[in-house]
Design a protein around this motif. Sequence first.
Motif, PDB file in Angstrom:
ATOM      1  N   GLU A  94       4.570  19.189 -12.419  1.00 54.62           N
ATOM      2  CA  GLU A  94       5.684  19.725 -13.219  1.00 54.62           C
ATOM      3  C   GLU A  94       5.265  19.931 -14.669  1.00 54.62           C
ATOM      4  OE1 GLU A  94       8.941  17.100 -12.773  1.00 54.62           O
ATOM      5  OE2 GLU A  94       9.382  17.681 -10.696  1.00 54.62           O
ATOM      6  N   GLN A  95       4.541  18.954 -15.207  1.00 53.00           N
ATOM      7  CA  GLN A  95       4.075  19.086 -16.590  1.00 53.00           C
ATOM      8  C   GLN A  95       3.085  20.263 -16.739  1.00 53.00           C
ATOM      9  OE1 GLN A  95       2.472  15.296 -17.773  1.00 53.00           O
ATOM     10  NE2 GLN A  95       4.493  14.279 -17.852  1.00 53.00           N
ATOM     11  N   MET A 145       0.827  -1.200   0.000  1.00 54.77           N
ATOM     12  CA  MET A 145       0.000   0.000   0.000  1.00 54.77           C
ATOM     13  C   MET A 145       0.870   1.262   0.000  1.00 54.77           C
ATOM     14  SD  MET A 145      -3.139   0.821  -0.041  1.00 54.77           S
ATOM     15  CE  MET A 145      -4.140   2.257   0.205  1.00 54.77           C
ATOM     16  N   GLU A 146       1.923   1.160   0.752  1.00 52.76           N
ATOM     17  CA  GLU A 146       2.845   2.295   0.824  1.00 52.76           C
ATOM     18  C   GLU A 146       3.477   2.559  -0.526  1.00 52.76           C
ATOM     19  OE1 GLU A 146       6.656   3.766   3.460  1.00 52.76           O
ATOM     20  OE2 GLU A 146       5.701   1.837   3.872  1.00 52.76           O
ATOM     21  N   GLU A 147       3.783   1.498  -1.234  1.00 52.47           N
ATOM     22  CA  GLU A 147       4.383   1.674  -2.557  1.00 52.47           C
ATOM     23  C   GLU A 147       3.399   2.331  -3.516  1.00 52.47           C
ATOM     24  OE1 GLU A 147       5.617  -2.118  -3.869  1.00 52.47           O
ATOM     25  OE2 GLU A 147       7.277  -2.251  -2.437  1.00 52.47           O
ATOM     26  N   VAL A 148       2.134   1.973  -3.385  1.00 52.44           N
ATOM     27  CA  VAL A 148       1.106   2.583  -4.247  1.00 52.44           C
ATOM     28  C   VAL A 148       1.002   4.073  -3.980  1.00 52.44           C
ATOM     29  CG1 VAL A 148      -1.349   2.631  -4.776  1.00 52.44           C
ATOM     30  CG2 VAL A 148      -0.178   0.447  -4.476  1.00 52.44           C
ATOM     31  N   MET A 149       1.062   4.447  -2.676  1.00 56.03           N
ATOM     32  CA  MET A 149       0.997   5.853  -2.322  1.00 56.03           C
ATOM     33  C   MET A 149       2.193   6.612  -2.851  1.00 56.03           C
ATOM     34  SD  MET A 149      -1.824   6.431  -0.732  1.00 56.03           S
ATOM     35  CE  MET A 149      -1.458   8.008  -0.010  1.00 56.03           C
ATOM     36  N   ASN A 150       3.333   5.999  -2.754  1.00 55.42           N
ATOM     37  CA  ASN A 150       4.549   6.658  -3.292  1.00 55.42           C
ATOM     38  C   ASN A 150       4.440   6.853  -4.797  1.00 55.42           C
ATOM     39  OD1 ASN A 150       5.776   6.820  -0.782  1.00 55.42           O
ATOM     40  ND2 ASN A 150       6.733   4.789  -0.962  1.00 55.42           N
ATOM     41  N   MET A 151       3.911   5.828  -5.451  1.00 58.65           N
ATOM     42  CA  MET A 151       3.737   5.935  -6.897  1.00 58.65           C
ATOM     43  C   MET A 151       2.760   7.060  -7.258  1.00 58.65           C
ATOM     44  SD  MET A 151       5.618   3.821  -8.611  1.00 58.65           S
ATOM     45  CE  MET A 151       4.757   3.726 -10.160  1.00 58.65           C
ATOM     46  N   LEU A 152       1.672   7.126  -6.472  1.00 61.49           N
ATOM     47  CA  LEU A 152       0.692   8.174  -6.740  1.00 61.49           C
ATOM     48  C   LEU A 152       1.269   9.575  -6.506  1.00 61.49           C
ATOM     49  CD1 LEU A 152      -2.517   6.568  -5.148  1.00 61.49           C
ATOM     50  CD2 LEU A 152      -2.066   6.962  -7.569  1.00 61.49           C
ATOM     51  N   GLN A 153       2.047   9.693  -5.435  1.00 64.78           N
ATOM     52  CA  GLN A 153       2.700  10.986  -5.170  1.00 64.78           C
ATOM     53  C   GLN A 153       3.674  11.360  -6.275  1.00 64.78           C
ATOM     54  OE1 GLN A 153       4.481  10.651  -1.293  1.00 64.78           O
ATOM     55  NE2 GLN A 153       2.486  10.789  -0.215  1.00 64.78           N
ATOM     56  N   LYS A 154       4.398  10.366  -6.723  1.00 61.09           N
ATOM     57  CA  LYS A 154       5.350  10.617  -7.808  1.00 61.09           C
ATOM     58  C   LYS A 154       4.619  11.055  -9.078  1.00 61.09           C
ATOM     59  CE  LYS A 154       9.197   8.473 -10.213  1.00 61.09           C
ATOM     60  NZ  LYS A 154      10.015   7.233 -10.379  1.00 61.09           N
ATOM     61  N   ILE A 155       3.497  10.361  -9.364  1.00 59.76           N
ATOM     62  CA  ILE A 155       2.714  10.730 -10.556  1.00 59.76           C
ATOM     63  C   ILE A 155       2.150  12.139 -10.406  1.00 59.76           C
ATOM     64  CG2 ILE A 155       0.595  10.195 -11.829  1.00 59.76           C
ATOM     65  CD1 ILE A 155       1.148   7.208 -11.191  1.00 59.76           C
ATOM     66  N   GLN A 156       1.666  12.445  -9.171  1.00 66.41           N
ATOM     67  CA  GLN A 156       1.132  13.780  -8.925  1.00 66.41           C
ATOM     68  C   GLN A 156       2.194  14.855  -9.108  1.00 66.41           C
ATOM     69  OE1 GLN A 156      -2.090  14.377  -8.256  1.00 66.41           O
ATOM     70  NE2 GLN A 156      -1.634  16.613  -8.341  1.00 66.41           N
ATOM     71  N   SER A 157       3.393  14.568  -8.629  1.00 70.25           N
ATOM     72  CA  SER A 157       4.498  15.521  -8.775  1.00 70.25           C
ATOM     73  C   SER A 157       4.838  15.738 -10.250  1.00 70.25           C
ATOM     74  CB  SER A 157       5.706  15.009  -7.996  1.00 70.25           C
ATOM     75  OG  SER A 157       6.805  15.869  -8.184  1.00 70.25           O
TER      76      SER A 157
END
Length: 278
Positions: free
Chosen positions: A17-18, A1-13
């Motif tokens: 930026e885009q 679950m933590e990995e999913v959250m990190n992935m989502l945060q990374k995608i949001q970041s």
Amino acid sequence: MEEVMNMLQKIQSELNEQKLTIVQSAENVTQQVTHNINLKLEEKFKIMEEKYNNLEEKLENQEKRLYFLEKQSRQRNIVIFGLAETETSYENSEENIKSFIKRYFSIELGSSEIQEIRRIGKKGEKTRPITVTFTTLGTKIRIYKQRKVLKNTDYYINEDFPQHILEKRKELREQMKIEREKGNYATIRYDKLIIRRNNADSSGNKKRTLPTSPGINDPTGILQGTQVNKKNKTQTKQELQRSSSLTEGVLKPGILGFLTNKNPGNPRSEQIDKNLKQ
């Protein structure tokens, strides 16, 4: 679950930026487009301004030409005021004008000397002025120069001016009246007011006096003064010629009016002294 959250945060970041990049690109594009539009508009405005200036210059030239042509067309005209409207036809009007000019100006005109006759304005209670166009300028000048013969009559004549010139002359009359009250000469010529100031010194003495110079190089006083008459000029010339013949020394007038030489060692001077003693 933590990995999913990190992935989502990374995608949001990455999305942020885009988004920021897109916004900056849009701003840059907007600025560039605005700059290009401004350049195009400036070029078009510059072209329009040049065309406007050219049209304005052409219009001004056309107005000057029309002004000149109108002035030329009225140059041979005179306007007669006070002449009753008794004419029944153009031929009758022409005869009335010829009779009027012959009576007051002692000038007999032929039909070929009158180009056109017409009344000015709408017919009403008041007598309308009448404009006469002559075929030659000389005929108009001959009549207009004698306009003072109508001084004690019910008639008077004037030159034919355009409406805007009449309005300007009306304004200038007030200024002319003020200048004449000051004692100055003032008159109106077409659309200009001519003024000559009345100077306090009215003697009109324009005689020039020659300046006097110190007698540094003129110990005799012959060349001093303001004016020398012809006789004195001739005498001075003869004295200079006699003195120039004595080339041995410089001569100056003595106490008794005789010529003595400044160089005592000169033999010719000694001979002159002997003659004087005898």
